[in-house]
Design a protein around this motif. Structure first.
Motif, PDB file in Angstrom:
ATOM      1  N   LEU A   1       0.862  -1.178   0.000  1.00  0.00           N
ATOM      2  CA  LEU A   1       0.000   0.000   0.000  1.00  0.00           C
ATOM      3  C   LEU A   1       0.903   1.233   0.000  1.00  0.00           C
ATOM      4  O   LEU A   1       1.774   1.366   0.870  1.00  0.00           O
ATOM      5  CB  LEU A   1      -0.905   0.001   1.237  1.00  0.00           C
ATOM      6  N   ILE A   2       0.711   2.101  -0.972  1.00  0.00           N
ATOM      7  CA  ILE A   2       1.485   3.346  -0.982  1.00  0.00           C
ATOM      8  C   ILE A   2       0.502   4.522  -0.945  1.00  0.00           C
ATOM      9  O   ILE A   2      -0.680   4.359  -1.223  1.00  0.00           O
ATOM     10  CB  ILE A   2       2.414   3.452  -2.217  1.00  0.00           C
ATOM     11  N   GLY A   3       0.997   5.685  -0.587  1.00  0.00           N
ATOM     12  CA  GLY A   3       0.143   6.879  -0.567  1.00  0.00           C
ATOM     13  C   GLY A   3      -0.809   6.879   0.617  1.00  0.00           C
ATOM     14  O   GLY A   3      -0.618   6.136   1.599  1.00  0.00           O
ATOM     15  N   LYS A   4      -1.835   7.680   0.518  1.00  0.00           N
ATOM     16  CA  LYS A   4      -2.764   7.885   1.622  1.00  0.00           C
ATOM     17  C   LYS A   4      -4.173   8.057   1.038  1.00  0.00           C
ATOM     18  O   LYS A   4      -4.316   8.664  -0.032  1.00  0.00           O
ATOM     19  CB  LYS A   4      -2.357   9.191   2.325  1.00  0.00           C
ATOM     20  N   LEU A   5      -5.180   7.553   1.717  1.00  0.00           N
ATOM     21  CA  LEU A   5      -6.542   7.656   1.184  1.00  0.00           C
ATOM     22  C   LEU A   5      -6.999   9.112   1.105  1.00  0.00           C
ATOM     23  O   LEU A   5      -6.718   9.909   2.006  1.00  0.00           O
ATOM     24  CB  LEU A   5      -7.515   6.885   2.083  1.00  0.00           C
TER      25      LEU A   5
ATOM     26  N   VAL B   1     -12.766   8.430   0.749  1.00  0.00           N
ATOM     27  CA  VAL B   1     -12.380   7.109   0.249  1.00  0.00           C
ATOM     28  C   VAL B   1     -11.936   6.328   1.475  1.00  0.00           C
ATOM     29  O   VAL B   1     -11.215   6.868   2.324  1.00  0.00           O
ATOM     30  CB  VAL B   1     -11.223   7.213  -0.767  1.00  0.00           C
ATOM     31  N   SER B   2     -12.371   5.093   1.633  1.00  0.00           N
ATOM     32  CA  SER B   2     -12.016   4.393   2.874  1.00  0.00           C
ATOM     33  C   SER B   2     -11.634   2.940   2.625  1.00  0.00           C
ATOM     34  O   SER B   2     -11.533   2.493   1.488  1.00  0.00           O
ATOM     35  CB  SER B   2     -13.132   4.540   3.911  1.00  0.00           C
ATOM     36  N   ALA B   3     -11.410   2.232   3.740  1.00  0.00           N
ATOM     37  CA  ALA B   3     -10.856   0.871   3.668  1.00  0.00           C
ATOM     38  C   ALA B   3     -11.665  -0.035   2.739  1.00  0.00           C
ATOM     39  O   ALA B   3     -11.108  -0.897   2.058  1.00  0.00           O
ATOM     40  CB  ALA B   3     -10.802   0.284   5.073  1.00  0.00           C
TER      41      ALA B   3
ATOM     42  N   GLU C   1     -10.896  -2.658  -4.462  1.00  0.00           N
ATOM     43  CA  GLU C   1      -9.872  -2.558  -5.510  1.00  0.00           C
ATOM     44  C   GLU C   1      -9.082  -3.880  -5.613  1.00  0.00           C
ATOM     45  O   GLU C   1      -8.802  -4.364  -6.702  1.00  0.00           O
ATOM     46  CB  GLU C   1      -8.936  -1.376  -5.194  1.00  0.00           C
ATOM     47  N   VAL C   2      -8.751  -4.456  -4.443  1.00  0.00           N
ATOM     48  CA  VAL C   2      -8.012  -5.728  -4.474  1.00  0.00           C
ATOM     49  C   VAL C   2      -8.899  -6.818  -5.110  1.00  0.00           C
ATOM     50  O   VAL C   2      -8.420  -7.645  -5.890  1.00  0.00           O
ATOM     51  CB  VAL C   2      -7.524  -6.129  -3.057  1.00  0.00           C
ATOM     52  N   LEU C   3     -10.184  -6.785  -4.813  1.00  0.00           N
ATOM     53  CA  LEU C   3     -11.103  -7.763  -5.428  1.00  0.00           C
ATOM     54  C   LEU C   3     -11.192  -7.555  -6.937  1.00  0.00           C
ATOM     55  O   LEU C   3     -11.268  -8.515  -7.711  1.00  0.00           O
ATOM     56  CB  LEU C   3     -12.496  -7.641  -4.800  1.00  0.00           C
TER      57      LEU C   3
ATOM     58  N   SER D   1      -3.670   6.881  -2.665  1.00  0.00           N
ATOM     59  CA  SER D   1      -3.999   8.252  -3.089  1.00  0.00           C
ATOM     60  C   SER D   1      -4.808   8.253  -4.389  1.00  0.00           C
ATOM     61  O   SER D   1      -5.582   9.173  -4.633  1.00  0.00           O
ATOM     62  CB  SER D   1      -2.736   9.063  -3.344  1.00  0.00           C
ATOM     63  N   ALA D   2      -4.620   7.218  -5.205  1.00  0.00           N
ATOM     64  CA  ALA D   2      -5.294   7.209  -6.511  1.00  0.00           C
ATOM     65  C   ALA D   2      -6.672   6.545  -6.444  1.00  0.00           C
ATOM     66  O   ALA D   2      -7.412   6.542  -7.427  1.00  0.00           O
ATOM     67  CB  ALA D   2      -4.417   6.466  -7.517  1.00  0.00           C
TER      68      ALA D   2
END
Ligand code: MIC
Ligand code: SF4
Length: 643
Positions: free
Chosen positions: A161-165, A169-171, A177-179, A263-264
């Motif tokens: 995981l890079i960046g910041k939400l 936008v949350s967990a 996204e992983v799904l 972040s994206a």
């Protein structure tokens, strides 16, 4: 070679096998949990194995699924679980205390420890750095008795995981996204480890949302490192002593790596009828909706509900929308009440439900005909909401709240500045709804109360010399346990009554299945890929067993379900040549001669379908062969106890 986080925990709990990917390993289990929908069976099995007292460090029996109590059945089952738990050394979390995974995260989870639970979302506790896995009730019962838990040593997948939400936008969007990236089959045979700079910005409950839905990836489990954020969470729960730091070695080896740039990320939604059918929220904007349900073990933490309350404060839920909110635990519920956020939710028109699974498992709040429901839950399988033609979208609490106000699917980022949520340094701790078990002396004479709904567990016969049966049902890919053994208000009360449950088996796919299976005296089921994905309910094996199913032939199986089939003596066979799926039709007779000798040592079973020969694979460990030859794990364990 260095270790991953999971390998560190496995190596310190390994009781048999080698940590070689693909080989069977046995792991010592520190903690177990059960919930009431699978718990009655698990405890009946514990009793059937003759285990008097649990040998784990901690075992907890939760009541959270069957809390509607439309008849005497659920209350009787609760009483059974309460009395059996007290007698056997198990803590009892009373109805009203909350959803097993949320409460366990708050009050018992601990980094570096192992946990198995008779519920597929047990990996929620991976958010705190625990190796937590879902399992069938029988495996949990064995672990309670001090036995190892057997799994295939998984591959290791790392998600960086890079960046910041960004705001709004949350967990939930992270795991969606992983799904999207990996699909509902993408995690099969793997443990997903999260790492990278982005981890720091996620609180433990947010991490738990992500590991919770690792179940939807088919993963064995998911795990986060244990760091200062973990310590702060444990401190807030008054359990700093449970903290240990945990991170992978520098030279740990992963079989695959992915990167998600927080972040994206944008708000996402899983569209009907699969958690991996992911679209951007912005693509769905404007769609009229009828219902919003906020809660479940995925998104019912204090952080989530304070966010929802702040978004609803001073607003009114749209007149065409019905909004339900189920807090995850008594702790969350009480803290919402104390800070006034509950009043904001009530004032906005939310229908507050008790802290339990509720609508997530179809216990009430079914949408209307053709209804569109936005849910912060983890599963949107066909029919699971209780309304077969409803369309369920899985979304974050932020998207759910924004849409509840507007009456149409709304991207929360269009609402302006997001509310800032500050979590207290100390959570409210009151374990008064967790009952301690009786002492060993007091337990000796304590009675276990059983209501009339509790029927004996079907025990599988030993296999015959020849496997022969008709294909009584042919189904496609990704068949879920909700297809095999649906839940919901009408069916869940019978989780300890297999004969009654059998009337509903596979009825989502084919209403005539139970009758046909009975008429034919059972037979064989043919499935596609990822057969049995979803829940850990062993009823999806027990009920087919009761109906006379002796084998399932599929292209591939989901992990927990395959283990459950073996535990109850049903053969999980795979097609060596997937094209044979098209050759075999419903009604065809399949014959495997010499089954017993093949079961003793072969991975390849020749089978006759009419005048054609096909090959079926059965890749089993020695232990699993013995279980199948004994007619299931109960017979096998009993036989071993008696030798
Ligand atoms: C689910 O989410 O499907 C359940 C209900 O929690 C199941 C357990 C069950 O069927 O009782 C699960 O996920 O294992
Ligand atoms: Fe309960 Fe739903 Fe979580 Fe299953 S997924 S444990 S039904 S809240």
């Amino acid at each position: 070679m260095g270790y991953t986080i999971a390998e560190k925990i496995i190596s310190s709990h390994l009781v048999s096998g080698k940590m070689v990917r693909g080989e069977e390993i046995g792991i010592r289990i520190d903690q177990t949990l059960t919930q009431d929908a699978t718990g009655t069976m698990a405890y009946l099995e514990l009793e059937a194995m003759g285990i008097d007292r649990v040998k784990t460090e901690l075992s907890v029996a939760y009541i959270d699924h069957n809390t509607l109590q439309a008849g005497f059945e659920n209350a009787d089952d609760h009483r059974y679980i309460q009395t059996v738990a007290a007698k056997h050394g198990i803590r009892f979390s009373r109805p009203g205390n909350g959803i097993c995974h949320q409460v366990h995260l708050e009050r018992f989870s601990a980094p570096g420890k192992t946990l198995i639970g008779s519920d597929s979302h047990t990996p929620t506790a991976g958010g705190i750095g625990m190796l937590a896995m879902g399992a069938g009730g029988l495996d949990v019962a064995v672990a309670m008795g001090g036995g190892a838990y057997y799994i295939t040593m998984p591959k290791m997948i790392r998600v960086n995981l890079i960046g910041k939400l960004s705001e709004y936008v949350s967990a939930k969007d992270v795991i969606l996204e992983v799904l999207r990236l990996l699909s509902v089959k993408g995690g099969v045979g793997s443990i997903i480890e999260y790492g990278g700079e982005g981890v720091k910005s996620l609180s433990v409950p947010q991490r738990a949302t992500i590991t919770n839905m690792g179940a939807e990836l088919g993963a064995t489990t998911s795990v986060f490192p244990s760091d200062e954020t973990t310590r702060a969470f444990l401190c807030a729960e008054g359990r700093e002593q449970d903290y240990i730091p945990l991170s992978p070695d520098e030279d740990a080896v992963y079989d695959a790596e992915y990167t998600v740039d927080l972040s994206a990320l944008e708000p996402l939604a899983a569209c009907p009828h699969s958690p991996d059918n992911v679209k951007r929220a912005s693509e769905l904007v404007g769609m009229k909706i009828n219902q919003v349900c906020i809660g479940s073990c995925t998104n019912s933490s204090l952080r989530d509900l304070l966010t929802v309350a702040a978004m609803l404060k001073g607003k009114t839920v749209h007149p065409d929308v019905s909004l339900s909110i189920s807090p995850g635990s008594k702790q969350v519920y009480t803290m919402l009440a104390e800070c006034g956020a509950l009043a904001d939710l009530i004032a906005a028109g939310a229908r507050i439900l008790e802290c339990a699974c509720g609508p997530c498992i179809g216990m009430g709040f079914s949408p209307g005909t053709g209804g569109i429901s936005l849910r912060t839950f983890n599963r949107n399988f066909l029919g699971r909401s209780g309304t077969k033609d409803a369309s369920v979208y899985l979304v974050s609490p932020e998207t759910a709240a924004a849409s509840a106000i507007s009456g149409v699917f709304t991207d929360p980022r269009t609402l302006g500045v997001a509310p800032t949520i500050t979590l207290p340094d100390k959570f409210l701790i009151n374990d008064n709804l967790i009952e301690m078990p009786l002492s060993e002396e007091a337990a000796v004479d304590a009675a276990v109360e059983r209501g009339p709904n509790i029927k004996p567990i079907p025990i599988g016969p030993r296999p015959d010399e020849i496997l022969s049966g008709r294909i009584v049902l042919k189904v496609g890919d990704n068949i879920t346990t909700d297809h095999i053994m649906p839940a919901g208000t009408k069916i869940l009360p019978y989780r300890s009554n297999v004969p009654k449950l059998s009337e509903f088996c596979f009825t989502v796919c084919d209403p005539d299945f139970p009758e046909r299976a009975k008429r034919e005296g059972g037979g064989i089921i043919l499935g596609g890929h990822n057969y049995g994905q979803g829940s850990s309910r062993e009823h999806a094996a027990l009920v087919p067993l009761y109906l006379g199913i002796r084998a399932v032939i599929a292209k591939s199986f989901a992990r927990i379900h395959a283990a459950n089939l073996i535990n109850f003596g049903i053969l999980p066979l795979t097609l060596e040549n997937e094209d044979d799926y098209d050759v075999v039709a419903e009604g065809d007779e399949i014959v495997v001669p010499d089954l017993i000798s093949l079961l003793k040592g072969s991975d390849r079973l020749p089978a006759r379908v009419g005048d054609k020969e096909i090959f079926l694979n059965l890749s089993l460990t020695e232990r699993q062969r013995e279980i199948l030859l004994a007619g299931g794990l109960l017979n096998h364990t009993r036989a071993n106890l008696n030798t």
